[in-house]
Design a protein around this motif. Sequence first.
Motif, PDB file in Angstrom:
ATOM      1  N   GLN A   1       0.830  -1.204   0.000  1.00 60.93           N
ATOM      2  CA  GLN A   1       0.000   0.000   0.000  1.00 60.93           C
ATOM      3  C   GLN A   1       0.873   1.267   0.000  1.00 60.93           C
ATOM      4  O   GLN A   1       0.616   2.211  -0.754  1.00 60.93           O
ATOM      5  CB  GLN A   1      -0.907  -0.027   1.228  1.00 60.93           C
ATOM      6  CG  GLN A   1      -1.829   1.158   1.344  1.00 60.93           C
ATOM      7  CD  GLN A   1      -2.616   1.105   2.645  1.00 60.93           C
ATOM      8  OE1 GLN A   1      -2.076   0.768   3.703  1.00 60.93           O
ATOM      9  NE2 GLN A   1      -3.903   1.425   2.563  1.00 60.93           N
ATOM     10  N   LEU A   2       1.903   1.274   0.831  1.00 60.86           N
ATOM     11  CA  LEU A   2       2.791   2.434   0.893  1.00 60.86           C
ATOM     12  C   LEU A   2       3.560   2.620  -0.410  1.00 60.86           C
ATOM     13  O   LEU A   2       3.744   3.752  -0.870  1.00 60.86           O
ATOM     14  CB  LEU A   2       3.756   2.303   2.072  1.00 60.86           C
ATOM     15  CG  LEU A   2       3.110   2.395   3.453  1.00 60.86           C
ATOM     16  CD1 LEU A   2       4.109   2.018   4.534  1.00 60.86           C
ATOM     17  CD2 LEU A   2       2.536   3.783   3.691  1.00 60.86           C
ATOM     18  N   ILE A   3       4.004   1.530  -1.000  1.00 61.82           N
ATOM     19  CA  ILE A   3       4.702   1.621  -2.285  1.00 61.82           C
ATOM     20  C   ILE A   3       3.774   2.221  -3.335  1.00 61.82           C
ATOM     21  O   ILE A   3       4.157   3.133  -4.072  1.00 61.82           O
ATOM     22  CB  ILE A   3       5.231   0.238  -2.726  1.00 61.82           C
ATOM     23  CG1 ILE A   3       6.430  -0.159  -1.855  1.00 61.82           C
ATOM     24  CG2 ILE A   3       5.613   0.248  -4.206  1.00 61.82           C
ATOM     25  CD1 ILE A   3       6.908  -1.582  -2.048  1.00 61.82           C
ATOM     26  N   GLU A   4       2.553   1.730  -3.395  1.00 63.01           N
ATOM     27  CA  GLU A   4       1.573   2.247  -4.359  1.00 63.01           C
ATOM     28  C   GLU A   4       1.358   3.747  -4.173  1.00 63.01           C
ATOM     29  O   GLU A   4       1.263   4.493  -5.137  1.00 63.01           O
ATOM     30  CB  GLU A   4       0.249   1.498  -4.219  1.00 63.01           C
ATOM     31  CG  GLU A   4      -0.842   1.987  -5.149  1.00 63.01           C
ATOM     32  CD  GLU A   4      -0.499   1.853  -6.632  1.00 63.01           C
ATOM     33  OE1 GLU A   4      -0.924   2.726  -7.411  1.00 63.01           O
ATOM     34  OE2 GLU A   4       0.193   0.890  -7.007  1.00 63.01           O
ATOM     35  N   GLN A   5       1.307   4.193  -2.937  1.00 64.66           N
ATOM     36  CA  GLN A   5       1.069   5.611  -2.643  1.00 64.66           C
ATOM     37  C   GLN A   5       2.258   6.503  -2.995  1.00 64.66           C
ATOM     38  O   GLN A   5       2.076   7.678  -3.276  1.00 64.66           O
ATOM     39  CB  GLN A   5       0.747   5.806  -1.159  1.00 64.66           C
ATOM     40  CG  GLN A   5      -0.582   5.241  -0.741  1.00 64.66           C
ATOM     41  CD  GLN A   5      -0.749   5.289   0.782  1.00 64.66           C
ATOM     42  OE1 GLN A   5       0.165   5.581   1.533  1.00 64.66           O
ATOM     43  NE2 GLN A   5      -1.962   4.965   1.223  1.00 64.66           N
ATOM     44  N   HIS A   6       3.470   5.957  -2.957  1.00 67.42           N
ATOM     45  CA  HIS A   6       4.665   6.787  -3.098  1.00 67.42           C
ATOM     46  C   HIS A   6       5.488   6.563  -4.357  1.00 67.42           C
ATOM     47  O   HIS A   6       6.285   7.431  -4.708  1.00 67.42           O
ATOM     48  CB  HIS A   6       5.570   6.583  -1.873  1.00 67.42           C
ATOM     49  CG  HIS A   6       4.977   7.114  -0.619  1.00 67.42           C
ATOM     50  ND1 HIS A   6       4.138   6.373   0.162  1.00 67.42           N
ATOM     51  CD2 HIS A   6       5.094   8.317  -0.019  1.00 67.42           C
ATOM     52  CE1 HIS A   6       3.757   7.090   1.201  1.00 67.42           C
ATOM     53  NE2 HIS A   6       4.324   8.279   1.114  1.00 67.42           N
ATOM     54  N   GLN A   7       5.352   5.448  -5.035  1.00 65.75           N
ATOM     55  CA  GLN A   7       6.301   5.110  -6.094  1.00 65.75           C
ATOM     56  C   GLN A   7       6.284   6.057  -7.285  1.00 65.75           C
ATOM     57  O   GLN A   7       7.261   6.129  -8.027  1.00 65.75           O
ATOM     58  CB  GLN A   7       6.120   3.667  -6.558  1.00 65.75           C
ATOM     59  CG  GLN A   7       4.895   3.396  -7.378  1.00 65.75           C
ATOM     60  CD  GLN A   7       4.790   1.918  -7.708  1.00 65.75           C
ATOM     61  OE1 GLN A   7       5.427   1.068  -7.087  1.00 65.75           O
ATOM     62  NE2 GLN A   7       3.982   1.603  -8.691  1.00 65.75           N
ATOM     63  N   HIS A   8       5.226   6.803  -7.483  1.00 63.69           N
ATOM     64  CA  HIS A   8       5.147   7.695  -8.640  1.00 63.69           C
ATOM     65  C   HIS A   8       5.554   9.127  -8.309  1.00 63.69           C
ATOM     66  O   HIS A   8       5.543   9.989  -9.177  1.00 63.69           O
ATOM     67  CB  HIS A   8       3.737   7.655  -9.239  1.00 63.69           C
ATOM     68  CG  HIS A   8       3.361   6.275  -9.664  1.00 63.69           C
ATOM     69  ND1 HIS A   8       3.995   5.607 -10.694  1.00 63.69           N
ATOM     70  CD2 HIS A   8       2.452   5.403  -9.172  1.00 63.69           C
ATOM     71  CE1 HIS A   8       3.475   4.397 -10.834  1.00 63.69           C
ATOM     72  NE2 HIS A   8       2.537   4.250  -9.908  1.00 63.69           N
ATOM     73  N   LEU A   9       5.927   9.365  -7.065  1.00 64.29           N
ATOM     74  CA  LEU A   9       6.401  10.694  -6.673  1.00 64.29           C
ATOM     75  C   LEU A   9       7.812  10.918  -7.205  1.00 64.29           C
ATOM     76  O   LEU A   9       8.611   9.975  -7.262  1.00 64.29           O
ATOM     77  CB  LEU A   9       6.433  10.829  -5.150  1.00 64.29           C
ATOM     78  CG  LEU A   9       5.119  10.753  -4.395  1.00 64.29           C
ATOM     79  CD1 LEU A   9       5.380  10.749  -2.888  1.00 64.29           C
ATOM     80  CD2 LEU A   9       4.219  11.907  -4.782  1.00 64.29           C
ATOM     81  N   PRO A  10       8.147  12.151  -7.567  1.00 66.80           N
ATOM     82  CA  PRO A  10       9.552  12.424  -7.913  1.00 66.80           C
ATOM     83  C   PRO A  10      10.421  12.185  -6.678  1.00 66.80           C
ATOM     84  O   PRO A  10      10.064  12.620  -5.580  1.00 66.80           O
ATOM     85  CB  PRO A  10       9.558  13.906  -8.298  1.00 66.80           C
ATOM     86  CG  PRO A  10       8.130  14.320  -8.423  1.00 66.80           C
ATOM     87  CD  PRO A  10       7.302  13.321  -7.685  1.00 66.80           C
ATOM     88  N   GLY A  11      11.539  11.500  -6.841  1.00 69.33           N
ATOM     89  CA  GLY A  11      12.410  11.209  -5.701  1.00 69.33           C
ATOM     90  C   GLY A  11      11.685  10.396  -4.645  1.00 69.33           C
ATOM     91  O   GLY A  11      11.738  10.713  -3.458  1.00 69.33           O
ATOM     92  N   ALA A  12      11.001   9.347  -5.061  1.00 67.36           N
ATOM     93  CA  ALA A  12      10.089   8.589  -4.202  1.00 67.36           C
ATOM     94  C   ALA A  12      10.762   7.860  -3.039  1.00 67.36           C
ATOM     95  O   ALA A  12      10.093   7.567  -2.045  1.00 67.36           O
ATOM     96  CB  ALA A  12       9.313   7.582  -5.049  1.00 67.36           C
TER      97      ALA A  12
END
Length: 178
Positions: free
Chosen positions: A15-26
């Motif tokens: 869940q955390l990966i899904e929420q953050h992986q598309h952020l720049p500098g994730a």
Amino acid sequence: MQEPNFNDQDDRIAQLIEQHQHLPGALLPLLHAVQQAFGYIPPTTVPAIAEALALSRAEVHGVISFYHGFRSQPCGRNVLQVCCAEACQARGSRQLVDHTRQQLGVDFHQTTADGEITLEPVYCLGNCATGPSVRIGDRILGRVDPDTMDRLLDELTRVPLRFQPPAPETGDTKRGAQ
């Protein structure tokens, strides 16, 4: 903080990966989110994080080990940070660190056997004029000497006693006492 059930941990990491992986500098925001969720970054999460971000495990581990704020082991109920920057050293933090290590029986980045206190160095709390300074949770305290540290450690390790009322007397216990 208790370590979660393995399946729950995997689900939460996904869940955390899904929420953050598309952020720049994730990587950094994701690592902060994992530590927020679990209290530390479980080593078993590194492969999933690396794969999701197209990084090597070594790169992820390198970031975790480089930044002092990340933990790869669970910490104690209280995190005690002692300032080790130059201004606090000039005001006695080295002696305070030695005293604290001796009192707790642990070194930096270690937790007492009872799980109450994790001891960590910190490099400037912005409280230089009143050093040596320590931080416990969100509390910053200045002019901490060994006696003050002893009182703080006593407060942090004090376990409240639970009152157990005496068992009610029965006819048998009354007779046995006579």
